[in-house]
Motif scaffolding. Sequence first.
Motif, PDB file in Angstrom:
ATOM      1  N   ARG A   9       3.275   0.466   9.561  1.00 29.30           N
ATOM      2  CA  ARG A   9       2.985   1.697   9.220  1.00 29.30           C
ATOM      3  C   ARG A   9       3.516   2.612  10.522  1.00 29.30           C
ATOM      4  O   ARG A   9       2.666   2.793  11.590  1.00 29.30           O
ATOM      5  CB  ARG A   9       1.278   1.863   9.281  1.00 29.30           C
ATOM      6  N   HIS A  33       1.996   8.471   1.162  1.00 32.55           N
ATOM      7  CA  HIS A  33       2.360   7.607   2.534  1.00 32.55           C
ATOM      8  C   HIS A  33       0.926   6.588   2.582  1.00 32.55           C
ATOM      9  O   HIS A  33       1.100   5.409   2.989  1.00 32.55           O
ATOM     10  CB  HIS A  33       2.399   8.597   3.499  1.00 32.55           C
ATOM     11  N   TRP A  37       0.756   2.778   2.701  1.00 35.81           N
ATOM     12  CA  TRP A  37      -0.129   2.268   3.890  1.00 35.81           C
ATOM     13  C   TRP A  37      -1.238   1.041   3.435  1.00 35.81           C
ATOM     14  O   TRP A  37      -1.603   0.489   4.139  1.00 35.81           O
ATOM     15  CB  TRP A  37      -0.512   2.969   5.014  1.00 35.81           C
ATOM     16  N   CYS A  72      -0.135   8.983  11.874  1.00 35.39           N
ATOM     17  CA  CYS A  72       0.167   7.780  12.453  1.00 35.39           C
ATOM     18  C   CYS A  72      -1.136   6.864  12.743  1.00 35.39           C
ATOM     19  O   CYS A  72      -2.219   7.572  12.471  1.00 35.39           O
ATOM     20  CB  CYS A  72       0.700   8.085  13.980  1.00 35.39           C
ATOM     21  N   MET A  73      -0.812   5.800  13.376  1.00 36.69           N
ATOM     22  CA  MET A  73      -2.133   5.017  13.544  1.00 36.69           C
ATOM     23  C   MET A  73      -2.597   4.858  15.037  1.00 36.69           C
ATOM     24  O   MET A  73      -1.628   4.740  16.046  1.00 36.69           O
ATOM     25  CB  MET A  73      -1.977   3.669  12.971  1.00 36.69           C
ATOM     26  N   LEU A  78      -6.908   5.892  11.474  1.00 35.18           N
ATOM     27  CA  LEU A  78      -6.002   7.023  11.105  1.00 35.18           C
ATOM     28  C   LEU A  78      -5.763   8.154  11.677  1.00 35.18           C
ATOM     29  O   LEU A  78      -6.918   8.812  11.961  1.00 35.18           O
ATOM     30  CB  LEU A  78      -5.954   6.918   9.552  1.00 35.18           C
ATOM     31  N   ASN A 139      -1.027  -2.585  12.294  1.00 38.75           N
ATOM     32  CA  ASN A 139      -0.170  -3.151  11.086  1.00 38.75           C
ATOM     33  C   ASN A 139      -0.734  -4.138  10.210  1.00 38.75           C
ATOM     34  O   ASN A 139      -0.380  -4.737   9.432  1.00 38.75           O
ATOM     35  CB  ASN A 139       1.247  -3.499  11.487  1.00 38.75           C
ATOM     36  N   ASP A 182      10.612   5.297   2.262  1.00 36.57           N
ATOM     37  CA  ASP A 182       9.461   4.429   2.756  1.00 36.57           C
ATOM     38  C   ASP A 182       9.266   3.086   1.783  1.00 36.57           C
ATOM     39  O   ASP A 182       9.051   2.006   2.040  1.00 36.57           O
ATOM     40  CB  ASP A 182       8.173   5.270   2.854  1.00 36.57           C
ATOM     41  N   ASP A 186       9.512  -0.801   2.480  1.00 37.96           N
ATOM     42  CA  ASP A 186       8.438  -1.728   2.193  1.00 37.96           C
ATOM     43  C   ASP A 186       9.066  -2.882   1.576  1.00 37.96           C
ATOM     44  O   ASP A 186       8.467  -3.967   1.775  1.00 37.96           O
ATOM     45  CB  ASP A 186       7.172  -1.010   1.741  1.00 37.96           C
TER      46      ASP A 186
END
Length: 224
Positions: A9, A33, A37, A72-73, A78, A139, A182, A186
Motif C-alpha cells: 500500500r 485504489h 488495497w 497513504c497509510m 487510512l 501492509n 498499480d 500487484d
Amino acid sequence: MNGARCAQRKPWRLPFRAEPEEVASLRRLLRAHLTLWGLHESIEVAQLCVSELVANVINHVGPGTPTTLVVCMNRTYLRIEVHDPDTRALPFLKEGGADSETGRGMGLVDAVTDRWGVDLHADRKVIWCELATPLSSPNGHACGPGFSRAEALLGGCAAVRDRREPGPSRLTMRMTEEAAIDVITDLLHWFRAHGCDADELLDRAQTHFEAKTAAFEGQDRHAV
C-alpha cells in the motif's frame, strides 16, 4: 508461501485543479485504489471525505485552485490529505442549526472519521483525516482473498475505459494509467509470492503483446 499475507500500500498523490466536475473522477480513482488495497469497507466514507475536502477548497479558496490529493497509510489508519496553496483559508466546524448551509462539510468529516486536522507549511496547507482499518500493519492482509482486489480493479479500469464521453479529461486518463500500473504491480507481487519470476512474466507479456499487435496490424492492412 501465501500470497494473500501482505499487500503493498504505497502512498500515491494526484495533482489536479479544484473544480466541481473533477470530484467524480477523484472518487472513482479512490475507489480503484482502495479496492486494490483490500480496504473495501473504507471506500464510501473515504469518498465522502474526498468530496467534502475538495468542496472546502472550491468554496473557500476558489475554483481552479491547484490542489493535490494524497492517500497513504499512517500505521493502520487510512490517511487522506488535500493540499492547497492558501494558508489563510482555514477549515472550521459550523455551530448552528441543521439548516446551516456553510461549514457543514467539515462537520461531516468530523463525524465520520477517527481524527482530522490541518498542517500549515510555508507554501501550502494540508487538510487531512484518518480512518481506522481492520489491518494489523500498514501492509497487512485485510479480510477476503488477498489478491482478488486485482480482478476487481481490472473491472474498474474497464468501466472507466467504457465511458462514452468525448475528449476524456487529463484526470480521467491519469486515473486509468495509474490504476493499470498499480494492478500490474500487484499481480507481479502475487506471482513472485508464488515462486514465479516477475521479469520472465514481463518478457513473456511483452512478446505476447507485440505478437498480437502485429497480427491486428496485418488484419487492418488486408482489410484495406
